[in-house]
Write a protein that holds these residues in place. Structure first.
Motif, mmCIF file in Angstrom:
data_model
loop_
_atom_site.group_PDB
_atom_site.id
_atom_site.type_symbol
_atom_site.label_atom_id
_atom_site.label_comp_id
_atom_site.label_asym_id
_atom_site.label_seq_id
_atom_site.Cartn_x
_atom_site.Cartn_y
_atom_site.Cartn_z
ATOM 1 N N ILE A 26 132.040 36.745 26.144
ATOM 2 C CA ILE A 26 131.243 36.823 24.929
ATOM 3 C C ILE A 26 131.766 35.742 23.995
ATOM 4 C CG2 ILE A 26 130.505 38.258 22.998
ATOM 5 C CD1 ILE A 26 129.489 39.214 25.732
ATOM 6 N N LEU A 27 130.924 34.774 23.668
ATOM 7 C CA LEU A 27 131.352 33.625 22.874
ATOM 8 C C LEU A 27 131.282 33.933 21.378
ATOM 9 C CD1 LEU A 27 130.885 32.366 25.693
ATOM 10 C CD2 LEU A 27 130.012 30.337 24.520
ATOM 11 N N LEU A 61 126.642 36.442 24.332
ATOM 12 C CA LEU A 61 126.549 36.295 25.786
ATOM 13 C C LEU A 61 125.629 35.130 26.112
ATOM 14 C CD1 LEU A 61 127.026 37.463 28.704
ATOM 15 C CD2 LEU A 61 124.900 38.757 28.346
ATOM 16 N N LEU A 62 126.060 34.257 27.011
ATOM 17 C CA LEU A 62 125.223 33.165 27.505
ATOM 18 C C LEU A 62 124.759 33.496 28.913
ATOM 19 C CD1 LEU A 62 126.359 31.690 25.046
ATOM 20 C CD2 LEU A 62 126.724 29.672 26.487
ATOM 21 N N LEU A 63 123.473 33.272 29.159
ATOM 22 C CA LEU A 63 122.890 33.490 30.476
ATOM 23 C C LEU A 63 122.136 32.246 30.911
ATOM 24 C CD1 LEU A 63 121.303 37.051 30.027
ATOM 25 C CD2 LEU A 63 123.426 36.509 31.236
ATOM 26 N N ALA A 64 122.274 31.883 32.167
ATOM 27 C CA ALA A 64 121.427 30.859 32.780
ATOM 28 C C ALA A 64 120.370 31.600 33.598
ATOM 29 C CB ALA A 64 122.252 29.932 33.663
ATOM 30 N N LEU A 65 119.134 31.576 33.123
ATOM 31 C CA LEU A 65 118.029 32.240 33.818
ATOM 32 C C LEU A 65 117.307 31.210 34.657
ATOM 33 C CD1 LEU A 65 116.587 34.428 30.897
ATOM 34 C CD2 LEU A 65 118.428 34.973 32.516
ATOM 35 N N GLU A 66 117.045 31.535 35.942
ATOM 36 C CA GLU A 66 116.469 30.513 36.814
ATOM 37 C C GLU A 66 115.492 31.076 37.835
ATOM 38 O OE1 GLU A 66 119.399 28.554 39.363
ATOM 39 O OE2 GLU A 66 120.955 29.765 38.424
ATOM 40 N N PRO A 67 114.257 31.304 37.433
ATOM 41 C CA PRO A 67 113.232 31.671 38.412
ATOM 42 C C PRO A 67 113.021 30.549 39.427
ATOM 43 C CG PRO A 67 112.469 32.011 36.158
ATOM 44 C CD PRO A 67 113.731 31.237 36.070
ATOM 45 N N HIS A 105 116.803 27.630 32.229
ATOM 46 C CA HIS A 105 117.371 27.368 30.907
ATOM 47 C C HIS A 105 118.650 28.176 30.748
ATOM 48 C CE1 HIS A 105 114.748 24.777 28.661
ATOM 49 N NE2 HIS A 105 113.701 25.578 28.710
ATOM 50 N N THR A 106 119.567 27.665 29.944
ATOM 51 C CA THR A 106 120.680 28.467 29.450
ATOM 52 C C THR A 106 120.301 28.998 28.077
ATOM 53 O OG1 THR A 106 122.386 27.232 30.658
ATOM 54 C CG2 THR A 106 123.091 28.428 28.702
ATOM 55 N N ILE A 107 120.491 30.304 27.875
ATOM 56 C CA ILE A 107 120.157 30.935 26.602
ATOM 57 C C ILE A 107 121.393 31.619 26.031
ATOM 58 C CG2 ILE A 107 117.760 31.285 27.284
ATOM 59 C CD1 ILE A 107 118.444 34.300 27.623
ATOM 60 N N ALA A 108 121.388 31.819 24.724
ATOM 61 C CA ALA A 108 122.422 32.601 24.045
ATOM 62 C C ALA A 108 121.766 33.838 23.457
ATOM 63 C CB ALA A 108 123.083 31.785 22.940
ATOM 64 N N ILE A 109 122.330 34.996 23.721
ATOM 65 C CA ILE A 109 121.847 36.213 23.104
ATOM 66 C C ILE A 109 122.269 36.203 21.637
ATOM 67 C CG2 ILE A 109 121.837 38.737 23.186
ATOM 68 C CD1 ILE A 109 120.575 37.278 25.637
#
Length: 257
Positions: free
Chosen positions: A4-5, A203-209, A240-244
């Motif tokens: 968690i950043l 939290l950072l997530l890389a979402l990749e369909p 994309h990389t996203i930040a919550i």
């Protein structure tokens, strides 16, 4: 590991994300008919070095690959959808090219991918596949937020892809990201709402369909890295990389200009 950043780290992630996006757009503009994949790799190396960043790929050696990746960008052509190892190939008109890039700068990584068609041809199937992954990514981002769970994001992505008629492979998907490229939690491209890790600000997530036109089965090239559709059908991949955030999700991998 799930990181968690803090706000300062998220700010650094924005800089890394913009760099990743800028490099991908630069490579897209240079990927014309006759461009060699090894040239794309070299140009990527030069841009990463000039920015004072480091590649996440060169020394990357996970259990599913064969030794260090040894290159700076993943280049998947047509039926190659993931971990495309750059090689001596000149792009042709109508090729569907996927570029996947992860770098780390100032201690924070970002990861993104784009698929596009090279040249003047616009095969309808390829256009439809690319657009489906883009819609699925947008749906996943819209579902992400501090009240959501991983299953909500996975379900949103998967529903778009299945509604479009594509089989889904859940072996590889999105992931957490932070000081390193691949972290927990895993974010499959299909899931059940209300299940899994609860998302938190920072939290950072890389979402990749990613999809293959008529199969969910992958095969691995002799290079030990490149993953292709088992039937030889075309493929597409968007990331994309996203930040919550406190009220949703912020896309970090947008071009700076």
């Amino acid at each position: 590991m799930i990181e968690i950043l803090n706000p300062a780290e998220v700010a650094r992630a924005r800089v890394t994300g913009a760099l990743v996006a800028d490099i991908l757009q630069a490579m897209k503009s240079r990927a014309t008919v006759g461009t060699n994949l090894l040239d794309i790799d070299q140009w990527t190396k030069e841009m990463i070095t000039e920015a004072g960043a480091e590649s996440c790929y060169v020394d990357y050696a996970p259990s599913f690959g064969r030794g260090p990746f040894g290159h700076y960008i993943c280049t998947g052509v047509n039926d190659a959808v993931l971990h495309g190892l750059p090689h001596n190939y000149d792009l042709a008109d109508g090729d569907l090219l996927t570029l996947d890039l992860a770098v780390v700068k100032d201690g924070i990584a970002a990861d993104a991918a784009i698929s596009f068609i090279v040249g003047e041809s616009r095969p309808a199937e390829s256009v439809a596949m690319i657009e489906a992954t883009e819609r699925a990514l947008a749906a996943g981002i819209a579902a992400a937020g501090p009240a959501a769970k991983i299953g909500d994001v996975a379900y949103a992505i998967g529903r778009v892809l299945t509604d479009a008629g594509y089989p889904i492979n859940t072996q590889f998907g999105g992931h957490g990201i932070g000081s390193t490229m691949h972290q927990d939690p895993h974010v499959p491209n299909m899931g059940r709402p209300g299940r899994g890790f609860k998302l938190r600000p920072g939290l950072l997530l890389a979402l990749e369909p990613w999809i293959m036109a008529d199969t969910a089965e992958l095969v691995t090239d002799d290079d030990g890295w490149t993953l292709r559709s088992a039937t030889g059908c075309r493929t597409a991949h968007t990331e994309h990389t996203i930040a919550i955030t406190e009220d949703g999700a912020e896309i970090l991998t947008l071009p700076s200009r």
